[in-house]
Design an enzyme around this catalytic site. Sequence first.
Site, mmCIF file in Angstrom:
data_model
loop_
_atom_site.group_PDB
_atom_site.id
_atom_site.type_symbol
_atom_site.label_atom_id
_atom_site.label_comp_id
_atom_site.label_asym_id
_atom_site.label_seq_id
_atom_site.Cartn_x
_atom_site.Cartn_y
_atom_site.Cartn_z
ATOM 1 N N HIS A 59 0.822 -1.210 0.000
ATOM 2 C CA HIS A 59 0.000 0.000 0.000
ATOM 3 C C HIS A 59 0.850 1.251 0.000
ATOM 4 O O HIS A 59 0.488 2.269 -0.583
ATOM 5 C CB HIS A 59 -0.935 0.006 1.210
ATOM 6 C CG HIS A 59 -2.192 -0.719 0.934
ATOM 7 N ND1 HIS A 59 -3.118 -0.257 0.032
ATOM 8 C CD2 HIS A 59 -2.663 -1.891 1.394
ATOM 9 C CE1 HIS A 59 -4.112 -1.103 -0.041
ATOM 10 N NE2 HIS A 59 -3.861 -2.112 0.771
ATOM 11 N N CYS A 85 20.239 1.081 -20.417
ATOM 12 C CA CYS A 85 19.062 1.054 -19.550
ATOM 13 C C CYS A 85 19.422 1.312 -18.095
ATOM 14 O O CYS A 85 18.581 1.235 -17.224
ATOM 15 C CB CYS A 85 18.312 -0.267 -19.691
ATOM 16 S SG CYS A 85 19.283 -1.685 -19.174
HETATM 17 C C1 PEP Z 1 22.036 -1.883 -14.452
HETATM 18 O O1 PEP Z 1 22.802 -2.621 -13.820
HETATM 19 O O2 PEP Z 1 22.381 -0.796 -14.959
HETATM 20 C C2 PEP Z 1 20.634 -2.261 -14.633
HETATM 21 C C3 PEP Z 1 19.837 -1.585 -15.433
HETATM 22 O O3 PEP Z 1 20.189 -3.302 -13.895
HETATM 23 P P1 PEP Z 1 19.819 -3.198 -12.320
HETATM 24 O O4 PEP Z 1 19.952 -1.779 -11.918
HETATM 25 O O5 PEP Z 1 18.446 -3.731 -12.168
HETATM 26 O O6 PEP Z 1 20.883 -4.084 -11.745
#
Ligand code: PEP
Length: 572
Positions: free
Chosen positions: A187, A497
Amino acid sequence: MTEYRGVAVSAGRIVGPVLTMAPPVAEPPAGATLPEGTDAAAETARLEQAAQAVRVALEQRAASAHGGAKAVLEATAQMAADPTLVQSAAGRVASGMSAERAVWEAGDEVAVMLEGLGGYMAERAADVRDVRARIVAELRGEPAPGIPGSDTPFVLAARDLAPADTATLDPQVVLALVTSDGGPQSHTAILARQLGLPAVVAARGVDTLTAGTEVFVDGAAGTVTDEVTEDHRRLAETWADLQRNPLTYEGGGARLSDGTVVPLLANIGGAEDARAAAEAHADGVGLFRTEFLFLDRDEEPSVEEQTAAYTAVLQHFPGKKVVVRTIDAGADKPLPFLTDTDEPNPALGVRAYRTSWEKPEVLAHQLEAVAAAAQATEADVWVMAPMISTLEDTEDVVGRIREAGLRTAGIMVETPSSALTADRLLQVADFASIGTNDLTQYTMAADRQLGALAALNDPWQPAVLALVGATCRGARAAGGDAEEAAGDAVTKPVGVCGEAAGDPALAVVLVGLGVSTLSMTPRSLPAVARVLGSVSRDEARVLAQRAVGARTAVEARETVRAALPVLAELGL
Ligand code: PEP
Ligand code: MG
């Protein structure tokens, strides 16, 4: 300085003093019996009255709440009046147990039953325990547990918040929520998102912060820091400004001044994030962190449950790319059924993709579920595995992904090894996505969870940027363009990412190094698009070379930032 790391559940940056929740109601001693001469019937009546009083108080709070919060409060009020709980407690009183102990045990029974059901029901167990604590407080004549009163704004720190607490939060006074327990579907998380409050959950230790301590909360990075710097204040002010005059992103990619288009994707952890990402016009998902479904579980969720969870995400992106990352367990995300908690160096251990060496069935089940979800939706599903370091890893995981009937199989570049051999790995894999968070920790040999090493854990470190460049060169070579490795012909896509992609100045550098897509928290999309729009591809390349050639991370950042006047215009 201590940096508390948790799970980022609601973006936003805030500086403010902490107030902690009242300590939880103490458990009535086991074996507590009715006081001598007490009539069980009268005690049962007292119990019923207490449950009624809690129900009424919760209903009153529900009356002043809005939207989802109101519904949740009403449901909790009903739980207070649930005849099952009171009857089960009354039965115990009839056999001589004290009313406090009786309601405690009865509540536990219901909560354990809900936990056994798993998923959403398991997260409701906290509601029952909340109701039971309120009834005990009422029986003892103690004030109800809940949010501390204050006229001045504060960051609320707690072990976990119950719906009755969170639902009546006044966002004018509460600046952010930080909890040491709680999952991404608790929540706390649900209501924080509804209220637009920055929130970090599962950040161990935050509930012990001393009242009045000034902290910096980063709800996008999932961190709480108890020593506030000028940088933190600037970030918090920028966020406050953006709240007043929010930039927008319309989708279709960031358009550089020379017309180059860079798709901007979202990092998500579940269906709710997917909806928000689609609403924020993300061009797809560059990182779907599936392990959120597995955290807090003693056993692997069934293929059916996983299929439903993945379908719920994929359906938000018909015709768009969604990169599903296979389970990334271990180190900061231990899973009892998959990882060994006794390893001396969990970040360097059998984590992420490596868990499939011993337990290939967990990955096989996950891929089966992803394939079924892909079939059921129109999303363009790409799948990648985290923590790949060798060609053998790549061949193995790409083979498994394809065997499951999934077309586009990729790897995460999170180790220097995979960055430096990307030319060979990308002859096998269809794409790479650079996880700069881990790539930084492994390049700098600095645990990303340690606040003391924060300066090393900086993706602006020239060595990290050089490895991003090496990955992009490898991708061009793998695309059959070894001669032209410095040219434009990137035939194997490389995305970023990690958190670096959401830093607008760093995004320019990444694009200049040859990265083709960027994936970030949706809140970062507008600023990244705007700043990328202020440069051409050639200008980005020049800035990238300056950053890679800088002597230090600080010099790299300052050199690039100084060349991007748009940052100052936007207050970034
Ligand atoms: C990263 O390591 O940059 C990544 C995107 O994975 P996480 O942050 O979930 O380890
Ligand atoms: Mg990672």
